[in-house]
Design a protein around this motif. Structure first.
Motif, mmCIF file in Angstrom:
data_model
loop_
_atom_site.group_PDB
_atom_site.id
_atom_site.type_symbol
_atom_site.label_atom_id
_atom_site.label_comp_id
_atom_site.label_asym_id
_atom_site.label_seq_id
_atom_site.Cartn_x
_atom_site.Cartn_y
_atom_site.Cartn_z
ATOM 1 N N LEU A 174 31.531 37.218 44.574
ATOM 2 C CA LEU A 174 32.109 37.468 43.130
ATOM 3 C C LEU A 174 31.980 38.436 42.550
ATOM 4 C CD1 LEU A 174 33.000 34.349 41.591
ATOM 5 C CD2 LEU A 174 30.951 34.924 40.419
ATOM 6 N N GLU A 175 31.711 39.217 42.273
ATOM 7 C CA GLU A 175 31.617 41.439 41.797
ATOM 8 C C GLU A 175 32.712 41.611 42.476
ATOM 9 O OE1 GLU A 175 28.695 44.482 40.774
ATOM 10 O OE2 GLU A 175 27.949 42.722 42.228
ATOM 11 N N LYS A 176 33.157 41.566 43.577
ATOM 12 C CA LYS A 176 34.434 42.341 44.217
ATOM 13 C C LYS A 176 35.805 41.464 44.006
ATOM 14 C CE LYS A 176 31.924 43.734 49.054
ATOM 15 N NZ LYS A 176 31.389 43.562 50.529
ATOM 16 N N SER A 177 35.241 40.104 44.059
ATOM 17 C CA SER A 177 36.599 39.290 43.718
ATOM 18 C C SER A 177 36.960 39.679 42.423
ATOM 19 C CB SER A 177 36.196 37.715 43.771
ATOM 20 O OG SER A 177 35.835 37.501 45.183
ATOM 21 N N ALA B 77 40.226 42.000 38.746
ATOM 22 C CA ALA B 77 40.655 43.264 37.391
ATOM 23 C C ALA B 77 41.594 44.146 37.614
ATOM 24 C CB ALA B 77 38.987 44.308 37.666
ATOM 25 N N LYS B 78 41.574 45.023 39.528
ATOM 26 C CA LYS B 78 42.070 45.897 39.606
ATOM 27 C C LYS B 78 43.966 45.347 39.657
ATOM 28 C CE LYS B 78 39.665 48.644 43.184
ATOM 29 N NZ LYS B 78 39.517 48.805 44.080
ATOM 30 N N VAL B 79 43.824 44.482 39.815
ATOM 31 C CA VAL B 79 45.641 43.687 40.418
ATOM 32 C C VAL B 79 45.929 42.842 39.147
ATOM 33 C CG1 VAL B 79 46.308 42.129 40.728
ATOM 34 C CG2 VAL B 79 45.246 42.452 42.861
ATOM 35 N N LEU B 80 44.756 42.699 37.955
ATOM 36 C CA LEU B 80 44.694 42.507 36.436
ATOM 37 C C LEU B 80 44.507 43.252 35.611
ATOM 38 C CD1 LEU B 80 44.393 38.460 36.558
ATOM 39 C CD2 LEU B 80 46.410 39.772 36.383
ATOM 40 N N THR B 81 45.638 44.947 35.386
ATOM 41 C CA THR B 81 45.155 46.216 35.153
ATOM 42 C C THR B 81 45.513 45.444 33.164
ATOM 43 O OG1 THR B 81 47.397 46.502 34.642
ATOM 44 C CG2 THR B 81 45.539 47.751 36.322
ATOM 45 N N GLU B 82 45.324 45.708 32.484
ATOM 46 C CA GLU B 82 45.217 45.744 31.039
ATOM 47 C C GLU B 82 46.735 45.178 31.075
ATOM 48 O OE1 GLU B 82 42.980 47.216 28.023
ATOM 49 O OE2 GLU B 82 44.801 46.249 26.427
ATOM 50 N N LYS B 83 47.978 46.363 31.554
ATOM 51 C CA LYS B 83 49.267 46.611 31.639
ATOM 52 C C LYS B 83 49.905 45.041 32.105
ATOM 53 C CE LYS B 83 53.394 49.455 31.924
ATOM 54 N NZ LYS B 83 53.113 51.176 33.048
#
Lengths: 274, 333
Positions: B221-224, B229-235
């Motif tokens: 879950l953490e990895k996911s 988080a990597k994919v869905l950056t704030e931008k």
């Protein structure tokens, strides 16, 4: 046999104790005689007030009272200041700065005011009385008075006593007020208390009886100073050195008697619930 | 003999006497000339810390002092007499008409019915106490200690209310009593048996395995979540939200347009025309079906003709042969 032998040292010690006891007994006897004479003469003076040398009373009141006023005000003011400083250091630890007013008020009115005034009066009046009467004794003026049938007590002691009885309470009132003012100055400057708060606290905790108790003490101290000063003057030896010794002795004895009287009165007040 | 300075001496004595009188006046002699009311209260609790001269406060305002503390031997109660300075109470009027003391007592009587009580309070950390007069009871609440009959008529009785400290002590005592009733031994035995059971459960290998799996799950879950988080950056998220917002706006505009066009479409007429058109299409479809069937028959016939011609081209000239009649052969005997 050596003069430092054990037997001689022991004999000297016993002899000193004996002489001291003899001196104390003589002092007590002289004091009793003087007090008796003062009582008798006072009764006479009360019955015949015009026989009292009122001019002398005024002179001694001026000497012991009004002339001592500046030093009394200054010393009592400083005493109030010091007392408030010391109380403030302790009271601050508990956030009880306002209680400095209690400490200063009670200490000055019940204890330190009368005591400090008595100490000053001992130095000024007690020594002056002893020196005056001692000098008169050296000049044989006292013997002359007795020879002419005049009572030395009525002429020399009663005016001093009356003067002290009036001057001491008045001086104490001045001393009390200046001591309270000293505490007030520390309260509003060092402690940052509002002046009205300090004043209100002071008058809330003090009572007329508190002041009256101090004034009673001052009257007792005045009587002691006058009697001891006159006694040492009468006991003075008939030479200049004797006058000096009696003066010193009058101050030491007066201070000793004042402290004892203060202790007794304080205990008495406590027993009576004041 | 040197004469005394009479002026200095006179000044000394007069100022001394004036100071003395001023001090006496300031330190409380003025109290003799102020009008006072006498309050009396009776306390059941200890009055330790309360002394003669202690403050009496009405809602925090020091209005008087304690004058006398005595013990009622028969009832084992403490009687406290208090002097109340009337100058602290004002009505806002310039002068109160009539007997001031009587009016004050009248006021106090009505306030007593509204819950006016006195209570012992601590004056700081020194242990000294003062009497606080306030509305500690509800209006009409009966008094805990009624006025003793032998009290003088000219004093005003204020019922007492238990102090906060005594309340706390009472609460502590009740709590301690309740605590003492708890069966600690039984609880302890139950707890120890429960702990034993729990120890068994904890040492169970299945639980360990489940925990291991949970751990793996959590790491996955953490990895996911890290990947997300990597994919869905704030931008990126902002872009998505902007697009979603744009889409919603477009959808909104479209809906508006559809609504307006639907409004302009004259639906009843259109639907009637549509129905008529559908009917005509249906007829056409039926006709077309017939036509197609006939065409199919025609094609079949044509195919038959073509096949016939293919088999017998001469028939184009000779015409169609007559069908050969096959007679059944006679059965041999």
């Amino acid at each position: 046999m050596s003069i430092f032998s054990e037997e001689n040292v022991f004999n000297d010690f016993i002899e000193k104790i004996g002489k001291a006891a003899q001196k104390i007994c003589k002092d007590m006897r002289d004091l009793t005689l003087l007090v008796g004479d003062i009582t008798r003469t006072s009764w006479y003076v009360i019955k015949h007030p015009s026989k009292l040398r009122w001019r002398d009373v005024g002179y001694y009141m001026d000497l012991c009272g009004s002339q001592a006023l500046p030093i009394v005000i200054m010393i009592c003011f400083l005493m109030g200041l010091i007392l408030a400083f010391q109380a403030a250091v302790q009271a601050r630890k508990f956030g009880g700065e306002i209680f400095v007013a209690d400490a200063v008020g009670f200490s000055i009115l019940k204890e330190l005011g009368p005591l400090m005034v008595a100490m000053i009066a001992t130095g000024r009046a007690g020594s002056a009385f002893a020196a005056e009467i001692g000098t008169m004794k050296v000049n044989e003026e006292i013997s002359a008075l007795e020879t002419m049938g005049f009572s030395p007590t009525r002429f020399l002691v009663i005016p001093k006593l009356v003067a002290m009885l009036i001057a001491m309470p008045v001086l104490t009132v001045f001393g009390d007020v200046s001591g309270l003012f000293g505490g007030f100055i520390v309260g509003i400057t060092m402690l940052g208390l509002p002046g009205m708060a300090y004043y209100t606290r002071t008058i809330a905790v003090l009572h007329p009886s508190t002041m009256a108790l101090g004034l009673i003490k001052s009257i007792v101290f005045g009587i002691l100073i006058a009697i001891v000063g006159c006694l040492r003057g009468f006991q003075s030896e008939s030479d200049a050195q004797g006058v000096g010794r009696s003066t010193t002795s009058s101050v030491v004895t007066s201070i000793f008697m004042i402290v004892i009287a203060d202790s007794v009165l304080t205990m008495l007040y406590t027993f009576l619930g004041y | 003999m040197i004469e005394a300075n009479k002026f200095r001496l006179g000044l000394f004595v007069l100022i001394g006497i004036a100071l003395f009188l001023a001090c006496l006046f300031v330190f409380g002699l003025s109290d003799m000339f102020t009008k006072k009311a006498r309050f009396v209260s009776v306390f059941r609790e200890s009055v330790q810390g309360l002394n003669i001269g202690s403050s009496v406060k009405y809602k925090g305002v020091p209005v008087g002092t304690v004058k006398k503390i005595s013990i009622l031997v028969d009832e084992k109660l403490i009687l406290v007499d208090m002097d109340i300075d009337l100058s602290f109470f004002t009505t806002g009027k310039s002068k109160v008409q009539g007997n001031l003391l009587q009016k004050f007592y009248q006021f106090c009587r009505s306030e007593r019915d509204k819950g006016l009580r006195c209570r012992l309070e601590y004056a700081g950390i020194t242990g000294l106490k003062f009497v606080e007069i306030d509305y500690f009871a509800q209006p009409g609440e009966p008094v805990a200690i009624p006025r003793p009959d032998y009290l003088r008529k000219d004093v005003f009785y204020v019922p007492s209310s238990p102090g906060v400290f005594s309340d706390i002590l009472k609460l502590i005592n009740v709590s301690l009593e309740r605590i003492s009733k708890i069966d600690f031994e039984n609880i302890s035995n139950q707890m120890s048996s429960t702990l034993g059971e729990m120890k068994k459960i904890v040492s169970d290998p299945k639980l360990k395995k489940a925990i291991e799996q949970l751990k793996n799950m959590s790491s996955n879950l953490e990895k996911s979540s890290e990947s997300i988080a990597k994919v869905l950056t704030e931008k990126r998220l902002r872009q998505i939200f902007n697009r979603v917002e744009d889409s919603l706006n477009s959808l909104d505009a479209l809906a508006k347009r559809v609504t307006s066009q639907l409004g302009q479409a004259k639906l009843p007429a259109t639907s009637k025309a549509f129905r008529e058109a559908a009917e005509s299409v249906n007829d056409t479809k039926q006709m077309l079906g017939n036509t197609l069937m006939k065409l199919d028959q025609a094609i079949d016939a044509l195919t038959e003709l073509v096949n016939y011609l293919n088999d017998d081209p001469s028939s184009l000239l000779k015409g169609k042969k007559k069908p050969k009649i096959d007679f059944p052969e006679p059965q041999k005997k």
